[in-house]
Design a protein around this motif. Structure first.
Motif, short mmCIF file in Angstrom:
data_model
loop_
_atom_site.label_atom_id
_atom_site.label_comp_id
_atom_site.label_asym_id
_atom_site.label_seq_id
_atom_site.Cartn_x
_atom_site.Cartn_y
_atom_site.Cartn_z
N UNK A 97 -0.64 -9.47 -10.08
CA UNK A 97 0.34 -8.70 -10.82
C UNK A 97 1.64 -9.50 -10.87
N UNK A 98 2.27 -9.50 -12.01
CA UNK A 98 3.60 -10.07 -12.17
C UNK A 98 4.54 -8.95 -12.58
N UNK A 134 7.19 -2.95 -2.87
CA UNK A 134 6.44 -2.11 -3.82
C UNK A 134 4.99 -2.16 -3.41
N UNK A 135 4.42 -1.00 -3.13
CA UNK A 135 3.01 -0.92 -2.77
C UNK A 135 2.26 -0.25 -3.91
N UNK A 136 1.10 -0.81 -4.25
CA UNK A 136 0.27 -0.26 -5.31
C UNK A 136 -0.92 0.49 -4.71
N UNK A 137 -1.17 1.69 -5.23
CA UNK A 137 -2.29 2.50 -4.80
C UNK A 137 -3.06 2.99 -6.03
N UNK A 167 -2.73 0.15 0.70
CA UNK A 167 -2.47 -0.20 -0.70
C UNK A 167 -3.42 -1.28 -1.20
N UNK A 168 -3.60 -1.34 -2.51
CA UNK A 168 -4.43 -2.40 -3.09
C UNK A 168 -3.62 -3.68 -3.25
N UNK A 169 -2.30 -3.57 -3.22
CA UNK A 169 -1.44 -4.76 -3.32
C UNK A 169 -0.07 -4.42 -2.79
N UNK A 170 0.66 -5.45 -2.34
CA UNK A 170 2.04 -5.31 -1.86
C UNK A 170 2.89 -6.39 -2.48
N UNK A 171 4.05 -6.00 -2.99
CA UNK A 171 4.96 -6.93 -3.64
C UNK A 171 6.31 -6.85 -2.93
N UNK A 224 -3.70 -9.30 -5.83
CA UNK A 224 -4.27 -7.97 -5.66
C UNK A 224 -5.61 -8.15 -4.93
N UNK A 225 -5.59 -8.22 -3.61
CA UNK A 225 -6.83 -8.51 -2.86
C UNK A 225 -7.88 -7.43 -2.97
#
Length: 458
Positions: free
Chosen positions: A381-382, A394-397, A405-409, A427-428
């Motif tokens: 993700x950018x 920013x955590x993505x769920x 989370x599916x990713x952390x920024x 996005x691991x």
């Protein structure tokens, strides 16, 4: 302006309900009097804006929101304000925008510094999101009275009409230029057959009439039937309608569409109709955001089906709202101010950046609904973000905000709230298929963390 930040705090059940809600459709500020317009595969809603903490209808701007799937809405910002009209000085109230011959005519009402009453104005633009300009440099209609509010327009083949007013109903045919009248402005003769009660000056004291036209008319056509929907009953208001075989009547009262309910937490209401991608939608407003009420309202929408005879069924307000009519593509630049639901966030706007997500604090979140990640799923993700302080996370769920989370920024300090930096992250735990996507914001409590302009997956 920040929506009250105490939403759903400390209650898991209430948080779960919020994660699944779709109404009100805008949570980043208070929006009222929704006026939908369909153009191609996009539905636009024109709204006026209630100021937080107001004790009256103190309103200064009009905004536009759009959707292609009925659940994710993009904030196009303040496209008109009181300063767009040299003759207006207060009360940016209800509006409607219509298209004719490739131009977009946005009818507004505002307090006139020329006459001291409310007046009807019109702006024109080349697209649904403008830019718009005052088409006349003066009001379209201004007689010094307070009746001139809530304009609704209908383009019907080669003809067009404008209707407005509280407590009287004013009507006029528009010329092809859409900024002048073809003939005089007249008053609709209200009676018990047409609106449930006589015109205000003809009502008998002490008589309980079937209904009362109040304000907020909305003209529509479906097949051979014409509809005038309106707020009715005095205060508090419910929503009712009348039907006709002609665009300006004679009208026949048909009854209540949405009853007045304590659950809406608003003593006014204002509706609009739209047909979009084969579905019929009913827009209205409530006071159901935190801090909301009669002077802090929020737009909502319900899907409905016309009865076989063309009449409109009773429509009840819900928190769930409508189901999507499409999926959301994350593999493109997505404006950060596009969302299905949010908590604690608002948007900023300037000439350089346009509209962006702002006022992000620890514990805030937003949902993008019905995202189609495909069979392979995203790997990175950018996003474009900024921070004048220490930044944040920013955590993505997917589907809900949980433990993993599916990713952390990580957003670092960039030197200013609009000193943008493009940040990338892996996005691991790559999701596939269709899911709701949540952005959860974390960092030092009590401080603004960051702003965000856009994001894109790949």
């Amino acid at each position: 302006m920040t929506i009250i930040r105490t939403l759903f705090v400390g209650a898991a059940l209430m948080l779960s309900a919020a994660l699944n809600a779709q109404n009100p459709i805008v949570q980043t500020r208070y929006t009222a009097d929704p006026a939908p317009l369909v153009k191609g595969d996009t539905l636009y809603v024109y709204a006026d804006v209630d100021e937080p903490g107001a004790d009256f209808f103190w309103m200064y701007q009009w905004r536009v929101y759009s959707t292609t799937d009925m659940v994710n809405w993009t904030d196009h910002g303040e496209l008109l304000g009181l300063n767009s009209f040299s003759w207006a000085d207060d009360r940016a109230w209800a509006t409607q925008c219509v298209e004719r011959n490739g131009k977009y005519y946005w009818y507004v009402c505002a307090h006139s510094k020329l006459s001291g009453g409310m007046a009807i104005g019109v702006a024109v633009g080349d697209s649904p999101v403008g830019p718009f300009r005052d088409a006349l440099g003066k009001p379209l209609y201004d007689d010094g009275k307070w009746d001139n509010i809530d304009p609704t327009a209908l383009v019907d083949g080669e003809n067009a009409y404008l209707v407005w007013g509280n407590p009287e109903i004013h009507q006029a045919k528009l010329n092809p230029d859409m900024v002048s009248f073809d003939g005089p402005v007249t008053l609709v003769d209200q009676n018990e057959k047409s609106f449930g009660a006589p015109s205000p000056g003809k009502r008998d004291k002490g008589v309980k009439y079937k209904d009362l036209y109040t304000e907020g008319p909305w003209l529509a056509r479906r097949g051979k039937n014409y509809y005038m929907l309106y707020a009715a009953g005095g205060v508090p208001e419910h929503l009712a309608y009348s039907m006709s075989k002609k665009p300006l009547g004679p009208w026949t009262y048909k009854g209540t569409i949405m009853p007045q309910l304590n659950s809406t937490r608003s003593f006014t209401n204002h509706c609009g109709l739209a047909t979009f991608k084969g579905h019929d939608y009913f827009f209205y407003h409530t006071g159901n955001l935190p801090g909301g009420g009669g002077f802090a309202r929020s737009m909502a929408v319900e899907e409905f089906v016309f009865n076989a005879d063309g009449t409109i069924p009773t429509i009840m307000p819900t928190a769930e709202g409508v189901t999507p009519v499409g999926t959301f593509n994350p593999y493109r630049r997505v404006e950060a101010e596009t969302m299905a639901f949010s908590h604690g966030l608002t948007t900023g706007q300037n000439l350089r950046t346009g509209v962006y997500l702002s006022d992000v604090h620890h514990g805030d979140w937003m949902k993008v609904a019905h995202v189609d990640f495909g069979s392979a799923g995203p790997r990175r993700i950018a996003l474009r973000a900024a921070s004048a302080t220490q930044g944040g996370q920013i955590e993505l769920y997917t589907d809900s905000i949980g433990d993993k989370p599916v990713a952390e920024i990580t957003v670092p300090a960039t030197g200013g709230w609009e000193e943008w930096q493009t940040i990338q992250a892996d996005i691991p735990s790559s999701p596939t298929g269709i899911h709701d996507l949540f952005f959860a914001f974390k960092g030092q409590k009590g401080r603004q963390l960051l702003t965000m302009d856009w994001w894109k997956m790949e």
